[in-house]
Design a protein around this motif. Structure first.
Motif, short mmCIF file in Angstrom:
data_model
loop_
_atom_site.label_atom_id
_atom_site.label_comp_id
_atom_site.label_asym_id
_atom_site.label_seq_id
_atom_site.Cartn_x
_atom_site.Cartn_y
_atom_site.Cartn_z
N LEU A 119 24.57 -21.63 15.27
CA LEU A 119 25.24 -22.41 16.55
C LEU A 119 25.69 -21.46 17.43
O LEU A 119 26.66 -20.67 17.03
CB LEU A 119 26.44 -23.46 16.01
N LEU A 120 25.50 -21.54 18.86
CA LEU A 120 25.70 -20.82 19.88
C LEU A 120 26.39 -21.45 20.86
O LEU A 120 26.22 -22.66 21.34
CB LEU A 120 24.68 -20.11 20.40
N ASN A 121 27.83 -20.97 21.18
CA ASN A 121 28.66 -21.68 22.15
C ASN A 121 28.50 -20.90 23.54
O ASN A 121 29.27 -19.83 23.52
CB ASN A 121 29.89 -21.65 21.57
N LEU A 122 27.81 -21.06 24.23
CA LEU A 122 27.29 -20.37 25.61
C LEU A 122 27.95 -21.40 26.83
O LEU A 122 27.33 -21.31 27.75
CB LEU A 122 25.73 -20.42 25.86
N THR A 123 28.88 -22.04 26.47
CA THR A 123 29.68 -23.11 27.75
C THR A 123 30.25 -21.90 28.43
O THR A 123 30.79 -20.64 28.33
CB THR A 123 30.59 -23.91 26.92
N ARG A 124 30.73 -22.54 29.83
CA ARG A 124 31.50 -21.69 30.72
C ARG A 124 32.72 -21.70 30.35
O ARG A 124 33.16 -20.69 30.61
CB ARG A 124 31.16 -22.37 32.03
N GLU A 125 33.38 -22.48 29.52
CA GLU A 125 34.84 -22.48 28.87
C GLU A 125 34.79 -21.41 27.96
O GLU A 125 35.79 -20.69 28.20
CB GLU A 125 34.81 -23.91 28.38
N ASN A 126 33.84 -21.24 27.17
CA ASN A 126 33.89 -20.11 26.31
C ASN A 126 33.77 -18.66 27.02
O ASN A 126 34.79 -17.85 26.49
CB ASN A 126 32.77 -20.31 25.25
N TRP A 297 29.86 -17.77 18.10
CA TRP A 297 29.40 -18.21 16.94
C TRP A 297 30.45 -19.25 16.31
O TRP A 297 31.13 -18.81 15.17
CB TRP A 297 28.99 -17.06 16.07
N PRO A 298 30.83 -20.24 16.87
CA PRO A 298 31.78 -21.08 16.36
C PRO A 298 31.79 -21.39 14.94
O PRO A 298 32.90 -21.91 14.15
CB PRO A 298 31.83 -22.37 17.25
N CYS A 299 30.30 -21.65 14.30
CA CYS A 299 30.14 -22.07 12.94
C CYS A 299 30.00 -20.83 11.98
O CYS A 299 29.53 -21.07 10.79
CB CYS A 299 29.28 -23.13 12.81
N GLY A 300 30.12 -19.61 12.44
CA GLY A 300 29.69 -18.58 11.83
C GLY A 300 28.49 -17.80 12.04
O GLY A 300 27.57 -18.75 12.47
N ALA A 301 28.15 -16.59 11.82
CA ALA A 301 26.88 -16.01 12.19
C ALA A 301 26.00 -16.26 10.84
O ALA A 301 26.50 -16.77 9.76
CB ALA A 301 26.75 -14.64 12.38
N ASN A 302 24.65 -16.29 10.70
CA ASN A 302 23.79 -16.61 9.93
C ASN A 302 23.28 -15.26 8.89
O ASN A 302 23.32 -14.26 9.53
CB ASN A 302 22.65 -17.43 10.13
N GLY A 303 22.55 -15.70 7.82
CA GLY A 303 22.23 -14.39 6.96
C GLY A 303 23.32 -13.92 6.00
O GLY A 303 24.61 -14.42 5.83
N ARG A 304 22.62 -13.22 5.06
CA ARG A 304 23.60 -12.98 3.78
C ARG A 304 24.82 -12.35 4.13
O ARG A 304 25.80 -12.54 3.57
CB ARG A 304 22.76 -12.35 2.61
N GLU A 312 36.21 -18.90 2.71
CA GLU A 312 35.49 -20.04 2.00
C GLU A 312 36.03 -21.45 2.50
O GLU A 312 35.01 -22.20 2.58
CB GLU A 312 36.36 -20.11 0.66
N ARG A 313 37.02 -21.39 3.27
CA ARG A 313 37.46 -22.79 3.98
C ARG A 313 36.36 -23.15 4.97
O ARG A 313 36.03 -24.37 5.14
CB ARG A 313 38.40 -22.78 4.31
N TYR A 314 35.53 -22.06 5.63
CA TYR A 314 34.60 -22.13 6.63
C TYR A 314 33.28 -22.38 6.16
O TYR A 314 32.39 -23.14 6.56
CB TYR A 314 34.46 -21.00 7.51
N HIS A 315 32.94 -21.74 4.70
CA HIS A 315 31.79 -22.35 4.02
C HIS A 315 31.66 -23.96 3.82
O HIS A 315 30.80 -24.59 3.83
CB HIS A 315 31.98 -21.89 2.72
N GLY A 316 32.95 -24.20 3.35
CA GLY A 316 33.29 -26.08 3.36
C GLY A 316 32.93 -26.50 4.55
O GLY A 316 32.60 -27.72 4.62
N ASN A 317 33.02 -26.06 5.73
CA ASN A 317 32.70 -26.79 6.97
C ASN A 317 31.51 -26.57 7.45
O ASN A 317 31.02 -27.24 8.52
CB ASN A 317 33.96 -26.61 8.17
N TYR A 318 30.69 -25.68 6.75
CA TYR A 318 29.31 -25.42 7.68
C TYR A 318 28.40 -26.29 7.46
O TYR A 318 27.71 -26.50 8.41
CB TYR A 318 29.04 -24.01 6.88
N ASP A 319 28.16 -27.32 6.67
CA ASP A 319 27.37 -28.45 6.46
C ASP A 319 27.73 -29.17 7.81
O ASP A 319 26.50 -29.79 8.45
CB ASP A 319 27.58 -29.04 5.35
N ALA A 320 28.91 -29.21 8.31
CA ALA A 320 29.09 -30.52 9.29
C ALA A 320 28.75 -29.57 10.60
O ALA A 320 28.16 -30.14 11.84
CB ALA A 320 30.60 -30.60 9.40
N CYS A 321 28.76 -28.17 10.63
CA CYS A 321 28.66 -27.34 11.89
C CYS A 321 26.91 -27.37 12.12
O CYS A 321 26.72 -27.42 13.29
CB CYS A 321 29.06 -25.95 11.57
#
Length: 326
Positions: A119-126, A297-304, A312-321
C-alpha cells in the motif's frame, strides 16, 4: 474494501499528528543479514513500485495497472496519486521515468516472480508532512507535490535517491550473476536499473537550474536550501551518518574538495553512498524505526526482509491494510 478505506483514514489521520521521528535504540547500520539474492531484489521492488506509481500517475494520469495489470500481483492500488500540473518538458521526462520503472519491475518479476505491491501513500498530505519536517515548520499554503513542476521535482527528490543507495548497498551481498546483472547500475556497464540513477541525476540537475528560486509554501526558503533540508531529514531518519546531500555541500564534502556544487552525491572517493534495508525502511516509513511502518508505506513494505523487521502488532493489522495479501 470498506474495511480497507476505514483503516486508511485512520492511518493517514494519525500519521500527521506527531511529526517527530520515533526513536529506536541501537539502530543497525550493517547490511549483513540472512537474506538471499531474491530477498534483496524483492525488497527493492517496494521502491520500484513507489516510483512507478508516482511517475506514471503524475505524467499520464494513469497508474501502473493501466499499463501492466499483472505486476502488482493483487497488491492494493496507491492512494492519493494524481495527474500533476507539469510543464511539457518536465511531463515528458517524468513520463519516461515511469515507463522505465515498469521495465525494472518486469525484469525482477520475470526472473524472481516478484511480490505484491505494498500500500502506497502518495497523498499530498503525506508529502506535506515530510516537507514540513524537513523545513521545521508548517507550509502555508500546504505543500502540494501535484500543484506545479517545481513542487513535483522537490517531492520526487525524496524517493529515487533512497532507491539508488539501496541498490549500492545490496550489490556487494548478491551472489548470482543473473541477479547482479539486473541490479547493476548502467554507469558500471549496462544493467536494468541504470534508469534509477538517471532519474536521480536528471531530477537534481533540473533543481540545480532553479536553485535560487523561492519555494512559496515556505516563504523565503530557496530550492537549494530545501534540498539540503530534505537530505538532512533522510540522514536523521536513516540514523547511520551522512548518506545524503543536497544541491550544495561544504568544500570538504565536494568532489576532490574542489567544488561545493553537488549534482552527484558521493563519498570522499566520489563513490555512491549505500544504505541497508533497515535504513531505507526508517526513511520511507518516516518513523526512524524499521519496525514501525508509516509514511509512504503505511502498512509496511512487502517481501521477506521487510516483513522480518515488522513489529508483531503490525503483522496483526496487515490483513486489514491489504485485504490479506502478503
Amino acid at each position: 474494501m470498506f474495511k480497507l478505506s476505514l483503516v486508511l483514514v485512520f492511518l493517514i489521520a494519525f500519521s500527521g499528528i506527531d511529526a517527530s521521528p520515533i526513536k529506536y535504540h541501537n539502530p543497525s547500520c550493517s547490511g549483513n543479514m540472512s537474506a538471499t539474492d531474491v530477498d534483496l531484489v524483492h525488497f527493492a521492488m517496494n521502491l520500484e513500485f513507489t516510483e512507478a506509481e508516482f511517475f506514471l500517475k503524475a505524467s499520464t494520469g494513469k497508474g501502473l495497472d493501466a499499463f501492466n495489470a499483472t505486476l502488482a500481483k493483487g497488491g492494493p492500488p496507491p492512494i492519493g496519486a494524481k495527474k500533476a500540473n507539469l510543464d511539457p518538458i518536465t511531463n515528458r521526462i517524468i513520463e519516461e521515468f515511469g515507463y522505465q520503472e515498469i521495465g525494472h519491475l518486469r525484469a525482477i518479476a520475470d526472473m524472481t516472480g516478484g511480490i505484491p505491491r505494498p500500500l502506497l501513500n502518495l497523498t499530498r498530505e503525506n508529502f506535506a508532512v515530510f516537507m514540513d519536517r524537513a523545513v521545521g515548520r508548517r507550509s502555508n499554503p500546504r505543500f502540494d507535490p501535484y500543484a506545479n513542476s517545481l513542487n513535483y521535482l522537490l517531492a520526487s527528490y525524496y524517493i529515487p535517491y533512497v532507491g539508488l543507495t539501496g541498490y549500492v548497498g545490496a550489490i556487494p551481498y548478491l551472489v548470482y550473476f543473473n541477479i547482479k546483472r539486473i541490479s547493476k547500475p548502467k554507469q558500471a556497464c549496462g544493467g536494468s536499473f541504470g534508469g534509477g540513477i538517471g532519474s536521480r541525476r536528471s531530477n537534481k540537475a533540473l533543481l540545480y537550474e532553479r536553485q535560487n528560486e523561492k519555494v512559496e509554501e515556505y516563504g523565503g526558503v530557496t530550492v537549494a536550501e530545501l534540498t539540503n533540508e530534505i537530505s538532512n531529514l533522510r540522514n536523521e531518519l536513516g540514523m547511520c551518518g551522512i548518506k545524503d546531500e543536497g544541491l550544495f555541500v561544504p568544500l570538504w564534502l565536494g568532489a576532490e574538495n574542489r567544488t561545493t556544487s553537488n549534482i552527484l552525491s558521493a563519498n570522499p572517493y566520489s563513490l555512491s553512498y549505500d544504505r541497508t534495508p533497515q535504513e531505507i525502511l526508517r526513511v520511507m516509513y518516516g518513523t526512524g524505526n524499521e519496525r514501525r511502518p508509516g509514511g509512504f508505506w503505511p502498512c509496511g513494505a512487502n517481501g521477506r526482509i521487510a516483513r522480518m523487521f515488522l513489529d508483531e502488532r503490525y503483522h496483526g493489522n496487515y490483513d486489514a491494510c491489504s485485504d490479506g495479501k502478503n
